[in-house]
Design a protein around this motif. Structure first.
Motif, PDB file in Angstrom:
ATOM      1  N   LEU A 103       0.838  -1.197   0.000  1.00  0.00           N
ATOM      2  CA  LEU A 103       0.000   0.000   0.000  1.00  0.00           C
ATOM      3  C   LEU A 103       0.870   1.243   0.000  1.00  0.00           C
ATOM      4  O   LEU A 103       1.921   1.299   0.643  1.00  0.00           O
ATOM      5  CB  LEU A 103      -0.927   0.003   1.223  1.00  0.00           C
ATOM      6  N   LYS A 104       0.420   2.253  -0.705  1.00  0.00           N
ATOM      7  CA  LYS A 104       1.243   3.455  -0.882  1.00  0.00           C
ATOM      8  C   LYS A 104       1.215   4.379   0.329  1.00  0.00           C
ATOM      9  O   LYS A 104       2.218   4.978   0.683  1.00  0.00           O
ATOM     10  CB  LYS A 104       0.762   4.217  -2.129  1.00  0.00           C
ATOM     11  N   LYS A 105       0.068   4.501   0.972  1.00  0.00           N
ATOM     12  CA  LYS A 105      -0.074   5.473   2.058  1.00  0.00           C
ATOM     13  C   LYS A 105       0.306   4.854   3.398  1.00  0.00           C
ATOM     14  O   LYS A 105      -0.140   3.758   3.736  1.00  0.00           O
ATOM     15  CB  LYS A 105      -1.501   5.989   2.110  1.00  0.00           C
ATOM     16  N   ASP A 106       1.106   5.589   4.180  1.00  0.00           N
ATOM     17  CA  ASP A 106       1.533   5.106   5.492  1.00  0.00           C
ATOM     18  C   ASP A 106       0.352   4.939   6.443  1.00  0.00           C
ATOM     19  O   ASP A 106       0.304   3.988   7.226  1.00  0.00           O
ATOM     20  CB  ASP A 106       2.556   6.068   6.101  1.00  0.00           C
ATOM     21  N   LYS A 107      -0.608   5.853   6.397  1.00  0.00           N
ATOM     22  CA  LYS A 107      -1.760   5.769   7.293  1.00  0.00           C
ATOM     23  C   LYS A 107      -2.591   4.530   7.003  1.00  0.00           C
ATOM     24  O   LYS A 107      -3.106   3.879   7.913  1.00  0.00           O
ATOM     25  CB  LYS A 107      -2.620   7.034   7.168  1.00  0.00           C
ATOM     26  N   LEU A 108      -2.710   4.203   5.719  1.00  0.00           N
ATOM     27  CA  LEU A 108      -3.481   3.013   5.346  1.00  0.00           C
ATOM     28  C   LEU A 108      -2.768   1.745   5.808  1.00  0.00           C
ATOM     29  O   LEU A 108      -3.410   0.804   6.302  1.00  0.00           O
ATOM     30  CB  LEU A 108      -3.683   2.998   3.834  1.00  0.00           C
ATOM     31  N   ARG A 109      -1.439   1.734   5.669  1.00  0.00           N
ATOM     32  CA  ARG A 109      -0.679   0.582   6.162  1.00  0.00           C
ATOM     33  C   ARG A 109      -0.807   0.448   7.669  1.00  0.00           C
ATOM     34  O   ARG A 109      -0.986  -0.652   8.196  1.00  0.00           O
ATOM     35  CB  ARG A 109       0.791   0.710   5.766  1.00  0.00           C
ATOM     36  N   GLY A 110      -0.721   1.574   8.371  1.00  0.00           N
ATOM     37  CA  GLY A 110      -0.873   1.543   9.826  1.00  0.00           C
ATOM     38  C   GLY A 110      -2.256   1.076  10.250  1.00  0.00           C
ATOM     39  O   GLY A 110      -2.395   0.340  11.232  1.00  0.00           O
ATOM     40  N   PHE A 111      -3.287   1.485   9.507  1.00  0.00           N
ATOM     41  CA  PHE A 111      -4.650   1.070   9.834  1.00  0.00           C
ATOM     42  C   PHE A 111      -4.805  -0.441   9.714  1.00  0.00           C
ATOM     43  O   PHE A 111      -5.324  -1.098  10.631  1.00  0.00           O
ATOM     44  CB  PHE A 111      -5.642   1.780   8.906  1.00  0.00           C
ATOM     45  N   PHE A 112      -4.347  -1.012   8.616  1.00  0.00           N
ATOM     46  CA  PHE A 112      -4.505  -2.451   8.419  1.00  0.00           C
ATOM     47  C   PHE A 112      -3.613  -3.248   9.372  1.00  0.00           C
ATOM     48  O   PHE A 112      -3.996  -4.323   9.830  1.00  0.00           O
ATOM     49  CB  PHE A 112      -4.196  -2.832   6.971  1.00  0.00           C
ATOM     50  N   ARG A 113      -2.438  -2.705   9.684  1.00  0.00           N
ATOM     51  CA  ARG A 113      -1.576  -3.382  10.647  1.00  0.00           C
ATOM     52  C   ARG A 113      -2.266  -3.460  12.011  1.00  0.00           C
ATOM     53  O   ARG A 113      -2.287  -4.515  12.657  1.00  0.00           O
ATOM     54  CB  ARG A 113      -0.243  -2.642  10.768  1.00  0.00           C
ATOM     55  N   GLY A 114      -2.843  -2.352  12.446  1.00  0.00           N
ATOM     56  CA  GLY A 114      -3.566  -2.352  13.712  1.00  0.00           C
ATOM     57  C   GLY A 114      -4.823  -3.199  13.669  1.00  0.00           C
ATOM     58  O   GLY A 114      -5.174  -3.867  14.645  1.00  0.00           O
ATOM     59  N   TRP A 115      -5.525  -3.178  12.527  1.00  0.00           N
ATOM     60  CA  TRP A 115      -6.763  -3.949  12.379  1.00  0.00           C
ATOM     61  C   TRP A 115      -6.495  -5.456  12.495  1.00  0.00           C
ATOM     62  O   TRP A 115      -7.215  -6.171  13.187  1.00  0.00           O
ATOM     63  CB  TRP A 115      -7.405  -3.622  11.043  1.00  0.00           C
ATOM     64  N   PHE A 116      -5.442  -5.931  11.834  1.00  0.00           N
ATOM     65  CA  PHE A 116      -5.115  -7.353  11.892  1.00  0.00           C
ATOM     66  C   PHE A 116      -4.554  -7.746  13.258  1.00  0.00           C
ATOM     67  O   PHE A 116      -4.707  -8.902  13.683  1.00  0.00           O
ATOM     68  CB  PHE A 116      -4.114  -7.726  10.798  1.00  0.00           C
ATOM     69  N   PHE A 117      -3.902  -6.802  13.949  1.00  0.00           N
ATOM     70  CA  PHE A 117      -3.324  -7.112  15.253  1.00  0.00           C
ATOM     71  C   PHE A 117      -4.366  -7.090  16.367  1.00  0.00           C
ATOM     72  O   PHE A 117      -4.148  -7.672  17.437  1.00  0.00           O
ATOM     73  CB  PHE A 117      -2.207  -6.115  15.585  1.00  0.00           C
ATOM     74  N   LEU A 118      -5.502  -6.453  16.130  1.00  0.00           N
ATOM     75  CA  LEU A 118      -6.513  -6.271  17.170  1.00  0.00           C
ATOM     76  C   LEU A 118      -6.943  -7.574  17.842  1.00  0.00           C
ATOM     77  O   LEU A 118      -7.057  -7.619  19.074  1.00  0.00           O
ATOM     78  CB  LEU A 118      -7.727  -5.539  16.576  1.00  0.00           C
ATOM     79  N   PRO A 119      -7.216  -8.673  17.118  1.00  0.00           N
ATOM     80  CA  PRO A 119      -7.629  -9.910  17.810  1.00  0.00           C
ATOM     81  C   PRO A 119      -6.576 -10.455  18.769  1.00  0.00           C
ATOM     82  O   PRO A 119      -6.921 -11.197  19.697  1.00  0.00           O
ATOM     83  CB  PRO A 119      -7.864 -10.897  16.655  1.00  0.00           C
TER      84      PRO A 119
END
Length: 300
Positions: A103-119
Motif C-alpha cells: 500500500l502506498k499510504k503510510d496511514k493506510l498501512r498503519g490502519f490495516f496493521r492495527g486492524w489485523f493485530f486487534l484480535p
C-alpha cells in the motif's frame, strides 16, 4: 593515557550497567523458569499424587507414557495441530504482510496493521466463547450463512471428528495471526530498497523478487516467527479446554489438556510431570533444528 583511562572508565561503567540491568531479569528467570523445570523433572521420577513422601518410581512414568494410547493420541493431535496451524499462520501472515506493505499510504498501512493485530489483544477465553456461539449447529452464524447460500444441512462443527480440530486451528489463527503479521511487516520494512530496485531494473518480476531476494533477507525474522509460533502452539490448551474438552472421541485431545487432566483431575502429578518433560524436550529439539536450518550468511 587520559584517552586510555577514559576508555577503561567507559567500558567499566557499561559493564556495571549491563550487570545491574540483567541481574534482576536473570533472578526472575531462574526463580520462575529454571527452578520449576528442575522441580518438574524431579517430580516426574515419583508417583506423586499430592500427598507427602511419594514413592520413587524412576523412569516408570516415561515408559508408561509410550504405552499409553491416550498420550500417544494426544501427541499425534498436537503434532497435526502444530504442523497445520504453524504453516497456515506463517503463509497467511506473510501474504497479508506483503499486501499491506504494497500500500502506498503510510496511514493506510498503519490502519490495516492495527486492524489485523486487534484480535491478538483480546483474551483467548472471550474469543473461544464468541466462536462457540458462531459454531453452534442450530443458531450459529456460520451454519446460517451456509444454509442461506444453499450449501447443505447444518454442520455440527465441534462434535464431528472430521472438523473439530480444524475449528480449533481456525480460532487459533484468527486470534494469533496479527502478532506474526506485525513481526513480518517489520522485517519487510527493514529490507533496503536498493536490493529490490536493482532487481527490478534487471528485469526481475515481483514473484522472483519475493522468493529470491525478500525471503532470503527475512530469514532471521522467519526463523524467529517459526520458533515462537511452534513453542506457543505446542502448549495449546485454552481453546481445547473451553470449546471441545478434548472431544469428540479424543480427536482434539492435546498434550497440554492431557497434562491438566492428569495433574488436576486425576491427581497423578508425577505422570503429568513426565508428560510436561516430554513436551519440553520436543519443543527444545524442534527449536534447535529450526535455528540450525535458519542460519544464513545474508548480511545487509
Amino acid at each position: 593515557m587520559k584517552i586510555e583511562k577514559r576508555k577503561r572508565g567507559t567500558g567499566h561503567s557499561q559493564r556495571n550497567f549491563i550487570i545491574c540491568g540483567l541481574t534482576p531479569i536473570m533472578i526472575l528467570f531462574f526463580v520462575f523458569s529454571v527452578i520449576p523445570i528442575i522441580y518438574t523433572v524431579v517430580m516426574s521420577l515419583y508417583n506423586y499424587n499430592g500427598f507427602p513422601n511419594p514413592p520413587f518410581v524412576g523412569m516408570k512414568n516415561y515408559t508408561q507414557l509410550f504405552h499409553d494410547p491416550e498420550f500417544l493420541g494426544a501427541l499425534k493431535n498436537t503434532v497435526i495441530f502444530v504442523t497445520v496451524a504453524v504453516l497456515l499462520n506463517i503463509c497467511i501472515a506473510t501474504f497479508l504482510g506483503v499486501l499491506v506493505k504494497s500500500l502506498k499510504k503510510d496511514k493506510l498501512r498503519g490502519f490495516f496493521r492495527g486492524w489485523f493485530f486487534l484480535p491478538a489483544v483480546v483474551p483467548m477465553v472471550a474469543v473461544c466463547y464468541v466462536w462457540l456461539i458462531m459454531f453452534d449447529p442450530a443458531n450459529g452464524i456460520i451454519n446460517q450463512v451456509l444454509m442461506f447460500l444453499g450449501m447443505g444441512s447444518p454442520v455440527n462443527w465441534l462434535n464431528d471428528t472430521r472438523t473439530a480440530l480444524l475449528c480449533i486451528v481456525a480460532v487459533t489463527l484468527w486470534c494469533d495471526l496479527g502478532y506474526n503479521l506485525v513481526i513480518i511487516m517489520a522485517g519487510l520494512d527493514s529490507i533496503p530498497s536498493t536490493f529490490l530496485e536493482a532487481a527490478q531494473i534487471d528485469g526481475a518480476n515481483s514473484i522472483y523478487r519475493f522468493f529470491k531476494i525478500t525471503l532470503p533477507l527475512m530469514a532471521r525474522n522467519m526463523m524467529f516467527v517459526g520458533i515462537m509460533t511452534c513453542i506457543s502452539y505446542f502448549q495449546v490448551f485454552a481453546q481445547v479446554q473451553i470449546m471441545t474438552q478434548g472431544g469428540p472421541d479424543n480427536s482434539t485431545n492435546v498434550i497440554g489438556l492431557n497434562i491438566y487432566n492428569y495433574a488436576f483431575r486425576y491427581s497423578q502429578m508425577g505422570y503429568a510431570s513426565a508428560m510436561a518433560v516430554i513436551m519440553l524436550g520436543i519443543i527444545l529439539v524442534i527449536s534447535l533444528v529450526q535455528m540450525k536450518l535458519g542460519k544464513t550468511d545474508w548480511e545487509y
